[in-house]
Motif scaffolding. Sequence first.
Motif, mmCIF file in Angstrom:
data_model
loop_
_atom_site.group_PDB
_atom_site.id
_atom_site.type_symbol
_atom_site.label_atom_id
_atom_site.label_comp_id
_atom_site.label_asym_id
_atom_site.label_seq_id
_atom_site.Cartn_x
_atom_site.Cartn_y
_atom_site.Cartn_z
ATOM 1 N N UNK A 1 0.849 -1.189 0.000
ATOM 2 C CA UNK A 1 0.000 0.000 0.000
ATOM 3 C C UNK A 1 0.885 1.240 0.000
ATOM 4 N N UNK A 2 0.541 2.268 -0.786
ATOM 5 C CA UNK A 2 1.364 3.476 -0.808
ATOM 6 C C UNK A 2 1.518 4.083 0.583
ATOM 7 N N UNK A 3 2.741 4.500 0.916
ATOM 8 C CA UNK A 3 2.997 5.107 2.221
ATOM 9 C C UNK A 3 2.168 6.374 2.394
ATOM 10 N N UNK A 4 2.019 7.128 1.298
ATOM 11 C CA UNK A 4 1.258 8.376 1.375
ATOM 12 C C UNK A 4 -0.194 8.130 1.743
ATOM 13 N N UNK A 5 -0.710 6.919 1.484
ATOM 14 C CA UNK A 5 -2.089 6.586 1.829
ATOM 15 C C UNK A 5 -2.159 5.939 3.214
ATOM 16 N N UNK A 6 -1.169 5.126 3.530
ATOM 17 C CA UNK A 6 -1.209 4.399 4.790
ATOM 18 C C UNK A 6 -1.142 5.342 5.984
ATOM 19 N N UNK A 7 -0.373 6.427 5.857
ATOM 20 C CA UNK A 7 -0.216 7.336 6.988
ATOM 21 C C UNK A 7 -1.458 8.177 7.248
ATOM 22 N N UNK A 8 -2.420 8.147 6.336
ATOM 23 C CA UNK A 8 -3.626 8.953 6.528
ATOM 24 C C UNK A 8 -4.574 8.341 7.552
ATOM 25 N N UNK A 9 -4.471 7.034 7.812
ATOM 26 C CA UNK A 9 -5.381 6.383 8.739
ATOM 27 C C UNK A 9 -6.711 6.077 8.084
ATOM 28 N N UNK A 10 -7.566 5.361 8.808
ATOM 29 C CA UNK A 10 -8.832 4.903 8.232
ATOM 30 C C UNK A 10 -9.753 6.066 7.863
ATOM 31 N N UNK A 11 -10.000 6.987 8.807
ATOM 32 C CA UNK A 11 -10.903 8.101 8.519
ATOM 33 C C UNK A 11 -10.287 9.068 7.522
ATOM 34 N N UNK A 12 -8.977 9.329 7.688
ATOM 35 C CA UNK A 12 -8.313 10.220 6.751
ATOM 36 C C UNK A 12 -8.322 9.670 5.340
ATOM 37 N N UNK A 13 -8.273 8.347 5.228
ATOM 38 C CA UNK A 13 -8.277 7.729 3.902
ATOM 39 C C UNK A 13 -9.594 7.984 3.182
ATOM 40 N N UNK A 14 -10.688 7.999 3.928
ATOM 41 C CA UNK A 14 -11.982 8.282 3.310
ATOM 42 C C UNK A 14 -11.978 9.681 2.698
ATOM 43 N N UNK A 15 -11.440 10.651 3.439
ATOM 44 C CA UNK A 15 -11.338 12.015 2.925
ATOM 45 C C UNK A 15 -10.394 12.057 1.733
ATOM 46 N N UNK A 16 -9.272 11.339 1.856
ATOM 47 C CA UNK A 16 -8.270 11.329 0.794
ATOM 48 C C UNK A 16 -8.844 10.784 -0.509
ATOM 49 N N UNK A 17 -9.479 9.624 -0.442
ATOM 50 C CA UNK A 17 -9.958 8.999 -1.667
ATOM 51 C C UNK A 17 -11.102 9.792 -2.299
ATOM 52 N N UNK A 18 -11.926 10.434 -1.480
ATOM 53 C CA UNK A 18 -12.991 11.264 -2.036
ATOM 54 C C UNK A 18 -12.396 12.447 -2.801
ATOM 55 N N UNK A 19 -11.361 13.071 -2.225
ATOM 56 C CA UNK A 19 -10.706 14.182 -2.906
ATOM 57 C C UNK A 19 -9.975 13.747 -4.154
ATOM 58 N N UNK A 20 -9.326 12.585 -4.089
ATOM 59 C CA UNK A 20 -8.614 12.078 -5.259
ATOM 60 C C UNK A 20 -9.578 11.779 -6.405
ATOM 61 N N UNK A 21 -10.764 11.262 -6.076
ATOM 62 C CA UNK A 21 -11.737 10.954 -7.124
ATOM 63 C C UNK A 21 -12.100 12.213 -7.913
ATOM 64 N N UNK A 22 -12.284 13.334 -7.213
ATOM 65 C CA UNK A 22 -12.614 14.586 -7.896
ATOM 66 C C UNK A 22 -11.436 15.055 -8.747
ATOM 67 N N UNK A 23 -10.211 14.944 -8.206
ATOM 68 C CA UNK A 23 -9.031 15.376 -8.958
ATOM 69 C C UNK A 23 -8.810 14.500 -10.187
ATOM 70 N N UNK A 24 -9.047 13.194 -10.039
ATOM 71 C CA UNK A 24 -8.873 12.285 -11.178
ATOM 72 C C UNK A 24 -9.874 12.606 -12.291
ATOM 73 N N UNK A 25 -11.079 12.982 -11.892
ATOM 74 C CA UNK A 25 -12.085 13.328 -12.897
ATOM 75 C C UNK A 25 -11.664 14.563 -13.685
#
Length: 328
Positions: free
Chosen positions: A208-232
Amino acid sequence: MITSRDGLCGIGELAERAGVTVKTVRFYSDRGLLPEASRSDGGHRRYGPGALDRLRLIRSLRALGLSVPEVRRVLDEEDETREAGGEGAPGGGALEAAVAGRLRELGSELRALRWREAALRLVQECPPGERAGRLRLIGAVPAPPSTAPLVRFWRGWLPPRMPARAAGAFLDVAVPQPPDDPAPDQVLAFARLNALTLAPCPGTAQPQPEAHRTAGAQGSAVLYAGLAEAYELAGAHLRRGRDPQPGEALDGFVAAYTSAYGVRDTPDFRRRLAGQLAADPRIDRYWELVAEVLTPPGRRPEPTPGSAHDWLLAALVAQTGAPPVPMT
């Protein structure tokens, strides 16, 4: 038209008028779909005036592929409607449910047939020396194909205890749905993707990417939601063939990480993020195959989260002067 004096007809006459065999009439009678009016002195079945229409209806329903239990429910509903004073014509909820169910089954069957046809063409068109390998790849994929191995692959990649809603939203984007009418090359790409996700992982767990692992479970939810918008947003640039560049997409990409970590967006943070992302494990082959699965032959490859991530990372590296992204 029934010509007997009592208005009843025998099984042979009914079968002849309906255009079916006596065996068929007997089958439906024995299962209670076609009630007898009476029996003759010799024990022969006798049917009333409504038997012919009922038998024709049964035959029509069976020709549509409805099962005997489904036909029984349609007939029972028709009888109930007639007893209540209605017209008694088929068309109630039982018929609608049966037809809808059969349409779903046919859709699945047609997808399976189209998949098998494309797989057969794939084997037919490949060089003889490659056929054994392609047969092994294709044989590991059911028809219609299942995405379960791909989902399990990502379950091992995503952060532990990530909220189910956030994980589900990511899986919707990361796991490609096989095309309903695939070309042979798309079948091959999906079979290779299936094999890739089933292959043993290096080490004890999915990297798993270190940049994602350090975000934690709740932080990951925020991270992936933001990444989805940026990817679009990045996907729109990719479709236009634009080179990686600063702008709204890159700002949203960085904001996904700052929101997950609870830090400010600064030039120093961007440099450190670029270096970390460049060093993280990558699964470029997965995203290459996803693009092949989703893109019909002759079309420009559809953007994927992987290609969008690469575009955004290249833009970040160019902006910050971080070390170049390693090729994999």
